[in-house]
Design a protein around this motif. Structure first.
Motif, PDB file in Angstrom:
ATOM      1  N   SER C 110       4.459  14.964  -2.109  1.00 26.35           N
ATOM      2  CA  SER C 110       4.723  14.914  -3.543  1.00 26.35           C
ATOM      3  C   SER C 110       5.125  13.504  -3.959  1.00 26.35           C
ATOM      4  O   SER C 110       4.621  12.958  -4.940  1.00 26.35           O
ATOM      5  CB  SER C 110       5.816  15.928  -3.885  1.00 26.35           C
ATOM      6  N   THR C 111       6.031  12.882  -3.196  1.00 27.14           N
ATOM      7  CA  THR C 111       6.513  11.551  -3.558  1.00 27.14           C
ATOM      8  C   THR C 111       5.379  10.524  -3.490  1.00 27.14           C
ATOM      9  O   THR C 111       5.188   9.725  -4.404  1.00 27.14           O
ATOM     10  CB  THR C 111       7.657  11.132  -2.616  1.00 27.14           C
ATOM     11  N   LEU C 112       4.630  10.569  -2.375  1.00 24.36           N
ATOM     12  CA  LEU C 112       3.540   9.604  -2.223  1.00 24.36           C
ATOM     13  C   LEU C 112       2.487   9.797  -3.308  1.00 24.36           C
ATOM     14  O   LEU C 112       2.066   8.846  -3.955  1.00 24.36           O
ATOM     15  CB  LEU C 112       2.903   9.738  -0.836  1.00 24.36           C
ATOM     16  N   SER C 113       2.068  11.045  -3.520  1.00 21.13           N
ATOM     17  CA  SER C 113       1.013  11.303  -4.505  1.00 21.13           C
ATOM     18  C   SER C 113       1.493  10.900  -5.893  1.00 21.13           C
ATOM     19  O   SER C 113       0.749  10.306  -6.670  1.00 21.13           O
ATOM     20  CB  SER C 113       0.628  12.777  -4.534  1.00 21.13           C
ATOM     21  N   SER C 114       2.742  11.246  -6.197  1.00 25.87           N
ATOM     22  CA  SER C 114       3.286  10.924  -7.519  1.00 25.87           C
ATOM     23  C   SER C 114       3.223   9.437  -7.773  1.00 25.87           C
ATOM     24  O   SER C 114       2.751   8.987  -8.816  1.00 25.87           O
ATOM     25  CB  SER C 114       4.742  11.359  -7.621  1.00 25.87           C
ATOM     26  N   THR C 115       3.737   8.646  -6.814  1.00 24.97           N
ATOM     27  CA  THR C 115       3.816   7.220  -7.077  1.00 24.97           C
ATOM     28  C   THR C 115       2.428   6.587  -7.063  1.00 24.97           C
ATOM     29  O   THR C 115       2.144   5.722  -7.890  1.00 24.97           O
ATOM     30  CB  THR C 115       4.742   6.518  -6.075  1.00 24.97           C
ATOM     31  N   ILE C 116       1.559   7.025  -6.151  1.00 27.83           N
ATOM     32  CA  ILE C 116       0.210   6.444  -6.149  1.00 27.83           C
ATOM     33  C   ILE C 116      -0.482   6.780  -7.470  1.00 27.83           C
ATOM     34  O   ILE C 116      -1.072   5.924  -8.122  1.00 27.83           O
ATOM     35  CB  ILE C 116      -0.608   6.952  -4.947  1.00 27.83           C
ATOM     36  N   GLY C 117      -0.360   8.037  -7.881  1.00 29.84           N
ATOM     37  CA  GLY C 117      -0.963   8.439  -9.155  1.00 29.84           C
ATOM     38  C   GLY C 117      -0.399   7.628 -10.303  1.00 29.84           C
ATOM     39  O   GLY C 117      -1.134   7.126 -11.153  1.00 29.84           O
ATOM     40  N   GLY C 118       0.916   7.471 -10.314  1.00 34.75           N
ATOM     41  CA  GLY C 118       1.569   6.726 -11.383  1.00 34.75           C
ATOM     42  C   GLY C 118       1.101   5.283 -11.411  1.00 34.75           C
ATOM     43  O   GLY C 118       0.750   4.748 -12.463  1.00 34.75           O
ATOM     44  N   ILE C 119       1.057   4.651 -10.226  1.00 32.88           N
ATOM     45  CA  ILE C 119       0.677   3.235 -10.167  1.00 32.88           C
ATOM     46  C   ILE C 119      -0.781   3.061 -10.592  1.00 32.88           C
ATOM     47  O   ILE C 119      -1.105   2.166 -11.380  1.00 32.88           O
ATOM     48  CB  ILE C 119       0.937   2.677  -8.746  1.00 32.88           C
ATOM     49  N   LEU C 120      -1.665   3.939 -10.101  1.00 33.08           N
ATOM     50  CA  LEU C 120      -3.074   3.824 -10.479  1.00 33.08           C
ATOM     51  C   LEU C 120      -3.230   3.920 -11.993  1.00 33.08           C
ATOM     52  O   LEU C 120      -3.992   3.164 -12.594  1.00 33.08           O
ATOM     53  CB  LEU C 120      -3.905   4.910  -9.793  1.00 33.08           C
TER      54      LEU C 120
END
Lengths: 147, 330, 500
Positions: C110-120
């Motif tokens: 969840s944390t990784l996906s959230s931040t990658i999604g947010g940054i993209l």
């Protein structure tokens, strides 16, 4: 749970019919091609059809069986009744006192044995809600008639 | 059994503590006494969600009024049913001058629309703070540049011009209908879920015009996407002073717009209302509040208790006729 | 590029970074509590920013916004209590993973996906915002209608065991959504004279009831049955090889989230469901979904966080708020004397780029706080159910009250909790109800608005390319499972025939 599915379907059918007949007195404005009653009628019709399918499936036995322990069922119902009572007494005795009572009752009901926890958790919960919701977020909880 | 008794004692102790704590806190009822009013904190009910225009206007005003009244002011957001949920609570509050309500134009329309039995008669007006007129705004590439041209175009193409509004029965819908009636033209009214989506649709070219407040189209006017043809008010708007009023453009239309003001329950003593009136009118003149309104493109129009009351009554009668003609309500 | 560097310099200020961190941490706390949504968090903090300088004030709000979107998923995964509607999709597989003892892994994903999604999504915002914004404007009523229909068609993929039950739940949500003042005609429907019902049944209390309260009711039962008492937390970490299998899903979901986030009024809350559906569509192991699939957590998480960047696109470039949170942010920018819109970039370039850098930084902070915090977050699972369930029930009450300061919402929550309990018992899925509630009003009003704009001509639904494509998608999604079932049956027959 065959019986449960059928009862649920019947409840949904009755609710749908009630909603459907209620749409009869919806007013339609002149400039509108589709009025307020179109969608609700569509949904209720769909619900009735789906419920009938579910009943047929259950009667013909093609619906998967659900395994459920009915034995402990009542404990959930009792919890719901506790909450209902809580919601009724909040406007009378106020939020914080009712919350202390509710949490204490539920913990006691859930057979929590530790006396320190039995007292500290209800009070701690109320303090947390007061600090976080009332002071930090400015949500004023109902105070009740008595206090 | 012994254990059980212990639990009961616990319970009793808790309940007793609660009574004691609550007893110490209970405030004295001061509704009859006006000599040292206000002597406790004041609450303003905002009948819309936190973060919206009405909410931030109230907060900004309250910050100034606190200084004038010498008491802290708390804001309670109570949105729902176009504001009628919060306003109903405000009307039913204790008339002790400690619960105020920020009301807006919709108050004069609820009963006509069949939305709520609430009428402005349930309140005593304190002060009106803000007024923003409806502004007829079109795309900048539209074939009409003035209100007259717009009306001529509408006469040649009856029912073809789509005008977006903030919802059926909303003030901006009434404004568009008022325009159509005054100019004797036929428009296609398209309701949106608020003013912002209507403006978006206009920028996107999906509709031809909107009748919303200047503040809601200012960004697009500056960007050159939209142009405002006329404002539905007695005077020009301070935000877009170059735009003429309807009257100046030769159309006699009632001035229609949204407004906000402070009210109290109708049984509130007049002396307290006078104190509040003075404080809020003075607060609205403070520089911080004036700057806030300017940054948000909101128009300040102050009316005292008397004028505000007359204004509300006039609005109520006018909207009653309009809504009945539209066949809205029930 | 110069502006970006200048933005970076502006950010590198202890006070600004501290404010951003405070924003994120309070955002995570607000988001994780049921009833306190991102919108509410941002609105509550808004008055505090009036006295700040523009950069500090706006970054505080952005911290709260991003933090609460992330925080909503923590409780969705751990205790099946989505803090915000955008996290409802995460609960489906996230909670299943927790139940299997894989909470640590689920939270890492969840944390990784959230931040990658947010940054993209922020990168998309920085690079192509103006072009995308013009595309977003093409979305008119028929397109929004088609998107909503597509969203509703997803019921078929989250229905679970029985399609009939899934559809019933979904249509029930749609029907409940019609309660209140008719958005197009102003007529009060099914309000029975109550002004509380006039504004309709609120989504949040229903969601809290269906997910959290019903689960708490059920666990009281477990306490007496002495089963499922403690969720064991196995020390299973996410492996790099596992993460690699998720990358495509995360990028696809981030794309979906950014895209839907930027469309005004489309309902960012449903992006996580759409991303979930697409992850399932492209997955080889479709059966895993709903039973604790890693992709079932990665997809909605990447999507709901990438909505943040997407929603900023029309806000900053056009001055158009696409949803409730950005509407509050618009107000915040205006109070600071900044007028969002095409002129913002020319008039206030440095501030805009400082905000961009701040958004990237906010996502990085979430990554750090999230990864460091996981071992503390999962401690909630070691709290005995006998203590946790009463506390969750009280929080359900407080949360639904806090939403609008209205006691009626609490009653709605309780009723939804009771109904949700029986739905779970009878194996009716609850997520379709949420989907129906979110999308019902969007679908209906845009349908009727389309017809009003076209003066009753149905051609608007098949002559506009975007509309047509979305409607075909919807049809494929809805009928897909049924068709594949038919194919299976006919193949089965062939095999039987061959054997004969």
């Amino acid at each position: 749970m065959k019986k449960g599915n059928i009862i649920a379907s019947i409840i949904v059918i009755i609710t749908s019919l009630f909603f459907y007949f209620n749409t009869m007195n919806f007013k339609k404005l002149d400039n509108q091609i589709i009025g307020a009653s179109f969608m609700p009628r569509f949904y209720t019709t769909l619900l009735v059809i789906l419920s009938i399918i579910l009943i047929i499936k259950n009667l013909s036995g093609s619906e998967n069986k659900v395994e459920n322990s009915k034995k402990y069922f009542r404990y959930s119902i009792i919890t719901m009744l506790f909450i209902l009572t809580y919601l009724i007494i909040i406007p009378v005795v106020g939020f914080y006192s009712s919350t202390i009572l509710l949490v204490f009752t539920l913990l006691y009901f859930a057979k929590l044995k530790n006396k320190v926890l039995l007292v500290s958790i209800p009070i701690g919960t109320s303090i947390f809600i007061f600090l976080f919701f009332q002071l930090a977020l400015n949500v004023i909880m109902p105070t009740g008639l008595i206090f | 059994m012994k254990k059980f008794k212990g639990k009961i004692v616990f319970l009793l102790i808790i309940i007793l503590t609660m009574f004691l704590v609550a007893g110490c806190n209970s405030e004295k009822d001061s509704s009859g006494d006006t000599s040292n009013y206000p002597n406790q904190s004041i609450k303003i009910i905002v009948p819309s969600s936190a973060g919206g225009g009405t909410d931030s206007t109230t907060r900004s005003l309250a910050a100034q009024a606190e200084k004038k009244l010498g008491q802290s002011i708390g804001i309670l957001n109570k949105p729902g049913a176009s504001g009628s949920v919060g306003m109903t609570e405000g009307a039913n509050a204790k008339p002790d001058g400690y619960t105020l309500t920020m009301v807006f134009v919709e108050l004069t329309m609820y009963k006509h629309l069949g939305l709520s039995p609430l009428t402005p008669d349930e309140f005593k007006p304190v002060a009106m703070i803000n007024f923003d007129p409806a502004a007829l705004t079109v795309r900048s590439d539209a074939p009409y540049n003035t209100l007259e041209e717009f009306i001529d175009y509408a006469r040649e193409h009856p029912g073809e011009i789509s005008v977006g509004n903030a919802g059926t029965g909303s003030i901006w819908h009434i404004a568009a209908v008022n325009l159509a009636q005054s100019a004797n033209i036929k428009l296609n009214h398209v309701p949106y879920d608020g003013a912002a989506p209507a403006v978006t649709a206009l920028v996107g070219g999906h509709i031809d015009a909107v009748t919303v407040s200047p503040a809601e189209v200012k960004a697009q006017l500056d960007a050159g996407n939209l142009k405002t043809l006329a404002v539905m008010a007695e005077q020009r708007s301070a935000l877009i002073p170059e735009v003429p009023t309807f009257k100046e453009s030769g159309i006699k239309a009632e001035s229609i717009g949204t407004w906000r003001g402070i009210v109290v329950p109708k049984a509130t003593p007049d002396k307290k209302v006078a104190i509040l009136e003075e404080a809020f009118l003075a607060a609205a003149k403070e520089k911080e509040f004036q700057d806030f309104m300017k940054n948000n493109g909101l128009g300040i129009q102050l009316k005292n208790s008397q004028e505000f009351k007359k204004f509300i009554t006039k609005n109520e009668e006018f909207f009653g006729e309009m809504i009945a003609e539209l066949g809205l309500g029930q | 590029m110069n502006l970006l560097i200048q933005g970076l310099m502006n950010i590198l200020d202890l006070q600004v970074i501290l404010v951003l961190l405070i924003g994120i941490i309070s955002g995570i706390a607000i988001g994780s509590l049921p009833g306190l949504t991102a919108t509410m968090g941002v609105a509550l903090v808004l008055p505090i920013t009036f006295g700040m300088n523009p950069i500090t004030g706006i970054l505080l709000l952005i911290g709260v916004y991003f933090g609460s979107v992330y925080g909503g998923s923590l409780t969705a995964i751990l205790i099946n209590t989505p803090g915000t509607p955008a996290s409802a999709a995460t609960a489906m597989d996230g909670y299943e993973m927790s139940k299997k003892g894989l909470a640590h892994k689920a939270l890492t994903i969840s944390t990784l996906s959230s931040t990658i999604g947010g940054i993209l999504s922020v990168i998309v915002l920085i690079l192509v915002a103006p072009q995308l914004a013009n595309f977003a404007l093409k979305f008119s009523a028929p397109e929004s209608f088609a998107l909503a229909v597509f969203g509703i068609s997803i019921i078929s993929s989250i229905a679970g065991k029985s399609m009939t039950k899934g559809l019933m739940a979904g249509v029930l949500g749609l029907l409940v959504a019609t309660i209140g003042i008719d958005p197009m005609g102003g007529f009060p429907r099914f309000t029975f004279g109550s002004i509380n019902l006039a504004s309709g049944v609120n989504l949040i209390p229903v969601m809290i009831g269906l997910f959290a309260a019903s689960e708490a009711f059920k666990s009281m039962e477990d306490i007496f049955a002495k089963q499922n008492l403690a969720i064991k937390v196995e020390k299973v970490r996410l492996k790099w090889s596992e993460f690699k299998t998720l990358i495509v899903t995360i990028i696809r979901s981030a794309g979906i989230g950014t895209f839907i986030g930027m469309i005004p009024g489309a309902g960012g809350d449903i992006t996580s469901f759409i991303a979930y559906n697409e992850a399932k569509r492209f997955s080889k192991n479709k059966e895993e979904f709903g039973k604790g699939a890693m992709k079932g957590v990665a997809a909605p998480e990447a999507a709901n966080n990438s909505v943040t960047g997407g929603a900023m696109i029309p806000l900053l470039t056009l001055g158009i708020p696409g949803d409730a949170v950005t509407a509050v942010l618009l107000g915040a920018l205006m109070v600071q004397g900044l007028q969002p819109g095409p002129l913002l970039f020319t008039n206030n370039g440095p501030i805009v780029y400082t905000l961009f850098i701040g958004m990237l930084l906010a996502n990085l902070f979430i990554l750090i706080i999230g990864l460091l915090g996981i071992k503390y977050f999962i401690k909630i699972l070691s709290v005995p159910k006998a203590i946790l369930s009463p506390l969750i029930l009280v929080l359900c009450v407080v949360g639904s009250y806090a939403l609008n300061n209205n006691y009626f919402d609490v009653m709605v929550m309780f009723l939804a909790g009771v109904i949700g309990y029986f739905m779970v018992k009878l194996e009716f899925p609850v997520s379709p109800v949420i989907l129906g509630l979110i999308l019902g009003p969007i679908m209906e009003s845009n349908f009727r608005r389309s017809l009003l704009m076209s003066q009753g001509n149905l051609a608007v639904f098949y002559t506009r390319p975007i509309t047509l494509v979305l409607l075909i998608f919807a049809l494929v999604t809805l009928l897909g499972p049924i068709i594949s079932k038919l194919i299976k049956i006919s193949k089965g027959k062939e095999i039987i025939n061959e054997n004969n």
